[in-house]
Design a protein around this motif. Structure first.
Motif, PDB file in Angstrom:
ATOM      1  N   VAL A 155       0.828  -0.925   0.053  1.00  0.00           N
ATOM      2  CA  VAL A 155       0.166   0.055  -0.162  1.00  0.00           C
ATOM      3  C   VAL A 155       0.849   1.098   0.162  1.00  0.00           C
ATOM      4  O   VAL A 155       0.531   2.088  -0.710  1.00  0.00           O
ATOM      5  CB  VAL A 155      -0.922   0.077   1.303  1.00  0.00           C
ATOM      6  CG1 VAL A 155      -1.623   1.198   1.385  1.00  0.00           C
ATOM      7  CG2 VAL A 155      -2.151  -1.119   1.055  1.00  0.00           C
ATOM      8  N   LEU A 156       1.916   1.429   0.732  1.00  0.00           N
ATOM      9  CA  LEU A 156       2.674   2.416   0.774  1.00  0.00           C
ATOM     10  C   LEU A 156       3.446   2.704  -0.494  1.00  0.00           C
ATOM     11  O   LEU A 156       3.387   3.832  -0.913  1.00  0.00           O
ATOM     12  CB  LEU A 156       3.694   2.284   1.956  1.00  0.00           C
ATOM     13  CG  LEU A 156       3.089   2.469   3.401  1.00  0.00           C
ATOM     14  CD1 LEU A 156       4.381   2.111   4.226  1.00  0.00           C
ATOM     15  CD2 LEU A 156       2.812   3.777   3.755  1.00  0.00           C
ATOM     16  N   SER A 166       0.915   3.736  -3.161  1.00  0.00           N
ATOM     17  CA  SER A 166       0.616   5.167  -2.898  1.00  0.00           C
ATOM     18  C   SER A 166       1.557   6.206  -3.271  1.00  0.00           C
ATOM     19  O   SER A 166       1.189   7.127  -3.976  1.00  0.00           O
ATOM     20  CB  SER A 166       0.189   5.247  -1.505  1.00  0.00           C
ATOM     21  OG  SER A 166      -0.887   4.375  -1.001  1.00  0.00           O
ATOM     22  N   TRP A 167       2.536   6.170  -3.003  1.00  0.00           N
ATOM     23  CA  TRP A 167       3.650   6.786  -3.350  1.00  0.00           C
ATOM     24  C   TRP A 167       3.790   6.971  -4.800  1.00  0.00           C
ATOM     25  O   TRP A 167       4.118   7.939  -5.355  1.00  0.00           O
ATOM     26  CB  TRP A 167       5.158   6.262  -2.714  1.00  0.00           C
ATOM     27  CG  TRP A 167       6.129   7.209  -3.223  1.00  0.00           C
ATOM     28  CD1 TRP A 167       7.196   6.821  -4.086  1.00  0.00           C
ATOM     29  CD2 TRP A 167       6.585   8.376  -3.122  1.00  0.00           C
ATOM     30  NE1 TRP A 167       8.058   7.694  -4.378  1.00  0.00           N
ATOM     31  CE2 TRP A 167       7.809   8.787  -3.562  1.00  0.00           C
ATOM     32  CE3 TRP A 167       6.157   9.409  -2.224  1.00  0.00           C
ATOM     33  CZ2 TRP A 167       8.163  10.410  -3.695  1.00  0.00           C
ATOM     34  CZ3 TRP A 167       6.487  10.981  -2.113  1.00  0.00           C
ATOM     35  CH2 TRP A 167       7.501  11.033  -2.921  1.00  0.00           C
ATOM     36  N   TYR A 181       1.422   6.336  -7.178  1.00  0.00           N
ATOM     37  CA  TYR A 181       0.532   7.153  -7.764  1.00  0.00           C
ATOM     38  C   TYR A 181       0.269   8.556  -7.433  1.00  0.00           C
ATOM     39  O   TYR A 181      -0.060   9.369  -8.134  1.00  0.00           O
ATOM     40  CB  TYR A 181      -1.090   6.244  -7.268  1.00  0.00           C
ATOM     41  CG  TYR A 181      -1.202   5.088  -8.242  1.00  0.00           C
ATOM     42  CD1 TYR A 181      -1.508   5.225  -9.437  1.00  0.00           C
ATOM     43  CD2 TYR A 181      -1.206   3.963  -7.456  1.00  0.00           C
ATOM     44  CE1 TYR A 181      -1.855   4.131 -10.086  1.00  0.00           C
ATOM     45  CE2 TYR A 181      -1.580   2.885  -8.202  1.00  0.00           C
ATOM     46  CZ  TYR A 181      -1.714   2.807  -9.438  1.00  0.00           C
ATOM     47  OH  TYR A 181      -2.182   1.774 -10.508  1.00  0.00           O
ATOM     48  N   TYR A 182       0.971   8.580  -6.010  1.00  0.00           N
ATOM     49  CA  TYR A 182       1.099  10.212  -5.784  1.00  0.00           C
ATOM     50  C   TYR A 182       2.055  11.031  -6.692  1.00  0.00           C
ATOM     51  O   TYR A 182       1.825  11.986  -7.201  1.00  0.00           O
ATOM     52  CB  TYR A 182       1.442  10.604  -4.441  1.00  0.00           C
ATOM     53  CG  TYR A 182       1.578  11.746  -4.066  1.00  0.00           C
ATOM     54  CD1 TYR A 182       0.681  12.793  -3.851  1.00  0.00           C
ATOM     55  CD2 TYR A 182       3.018  12.529  -4.201  1.00  0.00           C
ATOM     56  CE1 TYR A 182       0.789  13.988  -3.485  1.00  0.00           C
ATOM     57  CE2 TYR A 182       3.385  13.693  -3.559  1.00  0.00           C
ATOM     58  CZ  TYR A 182       2.023  14.474  -3.331  1.00  0.00           C
ATOM     59  OH  TYR A 182       2.242  15.991  -3.068  1.00  0.00           O
ATOM     60  N   PHE A 193      -5.239  13.727  -4.344  1.00  0.00           N
ATOM     61  CA  PHE A 193      -4.745  12.336  -4.027  1.00  0.00           C
ATOM     62  C   PHE A 193      -5.265  11.954  -2.435  1.00  0.00           C
ATOM     63  O   PHE A 193      -5.935  10.911  -2.279  1.00  0.00           O
ATOM     64  CB  PHE A 193      -3.327  12.254  -3.820  1.00  0.00           C
ATOM     65  CG  PHE A 193      -2.617  10.958  -3.250  1.00  0.00           C
ATOM     66  CD1 PHE A 193      -2.867   9.914  -4.390  1.00  0.00           C
ATOM     67  CD2 PHE A 193      -2.216  10.683  -2.193  1.00  0.00           C
ATOM     68  CE1 PHE A 193      -2.361   8.551  -3.947  1.00  0.00           C
ATOM     69  CE2 PHE A 193      -1.792   9.388  -1.735  1.00  0.00           C
ATOM     70  CZ  PHE A 193      -1.917   8.445  -2.715  1.00  0.00           C
ATOM     71  N   PRO A 194      -5.078  12.905  -1.327  1.00  0.00           N
ATOM     72  CA  PRO A 194      -5.520  12.525  -0.003  1.00  0.00           C
ATOM     73  C   PRO A 194      -6.931  12.204  -0.107  1.00  0.00           C
ATOM     74  O   PRO A 194      -7.378  11.121   0.752  1.00  0.00           O
ATOM     75  CB  PRO A 194      -5.137  13.724   0.930  1.00  0.00           C
ATOM     76  CG  PRO A 194      -4.027  14.333   0.058  1.00  0.00           C
ATOM     77  CD  PRO A 194      -4.281  14.115  -1.292  1.00  0.00           C
ATOM     78  N   PHE A 249      -7.472   8.846  -1.701  1.00  0.00           N
ATOM     79  CA  PHE A 249      -6.889   7.685  -0.911  1.00  0.00           C
ATOM     80  C   PHE A 249      -8.127   7.380   0.286  1.00  0.00           C
ATOM     81  O   PHE A 249      -8.319   6.262   0.535  1.00  0.00           O
ATOM     82  CB  PHE A 249      -5.716   8.090  -0.284  1.00  0.00           C
ATOM     83  CG  PHE A 249      -5.029   6.811   0.656  1.00  0.00           C
ATOM     84  CD1 PHE A 249      -4.101   6.060   0.015  1.00  0.00           C
ATOM     85  CD2 PHE A 249      -5.157   6.854   1.904  1.00  0.00           C
ATOM     86  CE1 PHE A 249      -3.848   4.951   0.598  1.00  0.00           C
ATOM     87  CE2 PHE A 249      -4.689   5.835   2.668  1.00  0.00           C
ATOM     88  CZ  PHE A 249      -3.820   4.851   2.198  1.00  0.00           C
ATOM     89  N   THR A 279     -10.106   3.851   0.789  1.00  0.00           N
ATOM     90  CA  THR A 279      -9.957   3.328   2.057  1.00  0.00           C
ATOM     91  C   THR A 279     -11.587   3.167   2.429  1.00  0.00           C
ATOM     92  O   THR A 279     -11.954   1.997   3.110  1.00  0.00           O
ATOM     93  CB  THR A 279      -9.396   3.980   3.089  1.00  0.00           C
ATOM     94  OG1 THR A 279      -7.972   4.274   2.513  1.00  0.00           O
ATOM     95  CG2 THR A 279      -9.150   3.284   4.348  1.00  0.00           C
TER      96      THR A 279
END
Length: 192
Positions: free
Chosen positions: A114-115, A118-119, A121-122, A149-150, A153, A157
């Motif tokens: 996930v990290l 996420s990085w 796609y950011y 993005f946030p 995300f 979730t």
């Protein structure tokens, strides 16, 4: 004697006891004390059972997956009984090994994934190349800034958690038809 309020289930259970159900020999319609009800009511007792190899519904020495479909109407009661012994689902040692996992494998595998995603796609959002509706039309596409993005995300979730809840609530806890061998097996694999 002190007075106390019983839950509705205990009250209805107490009303159904007769003279022969009590140890102290109370009158037929007289309420039974709560402690006495817990001693005589099988629904109030712990549901752990000693295995009786001749009378039990399944053979615990064999893989369970192929046996549960034959339980029919007894499956729903059987599957909700707690078990204190290890169970085996499959004949194959490989498939059996792949069906089990330790609790810490989830964070070890999924948190880094996930990290990383996420990085990744950011960074893609930060380049400014992400546009919505490009598959439908090129005239009305909408650029997505990295500040979205946030929120995306958190939306992802929330949606994932909602889908997980709905699957667990309605699919895993459904009662399969008692005459369907394969639906009982599928329910057992998903739920068990």
């Amino acid at each position: 004697m002190p007075s106390f309020q019983l839950p509705a289930m205990a009250t209805s259970t107490m009303a159904s006891f007769s003279h022969k159900d009590t140890e102290k020999g109370s009158m037929e319609n007289e309420p039974v004390a709560l402690e006495e009800t817990q001693k005589t009511d099988p629904a109030m007792e712990p549901r752990f059972k000693v295995v009786d190899w001749d009378k039990d519904l399944v053979d615990w020495r064999k893989p369970l997956l192929w046996q549960v479909g034959h339980l029919g109407e007894k499956y729903d009661e059987w599957v909700h009984q707690p078990v204190t012994r290890p169970i085996r689902l499959f004949h194959s040692d490989l498939i059996e090994g792949l069906s089990k996992t330790v609790w810490y494998s989830v964070p070890i595998i999924w948190v880094p994934l996930v990290l990383y995603l996420s990085w990744s796609y950011y960074r893609t959002f930060a380049q400014g190349n992400v546009r919505l509706f490009t598959s439908f039309t090129t005239e009305y596409t909408v650029a997505v800034p990295k500040s979205m993005f946030p929120g995306l995300f958190m939306l992802g979730t929330f949606l994932w958690s909602l889908i997980e809840y709905l699957i667990h609530r309605f699919l895993f806890h459904m009662k399969p038809p008692s005459d369907s061998y394969y639906l009982i097996m599928l329910h057992f694999v998903m739920h068990g």
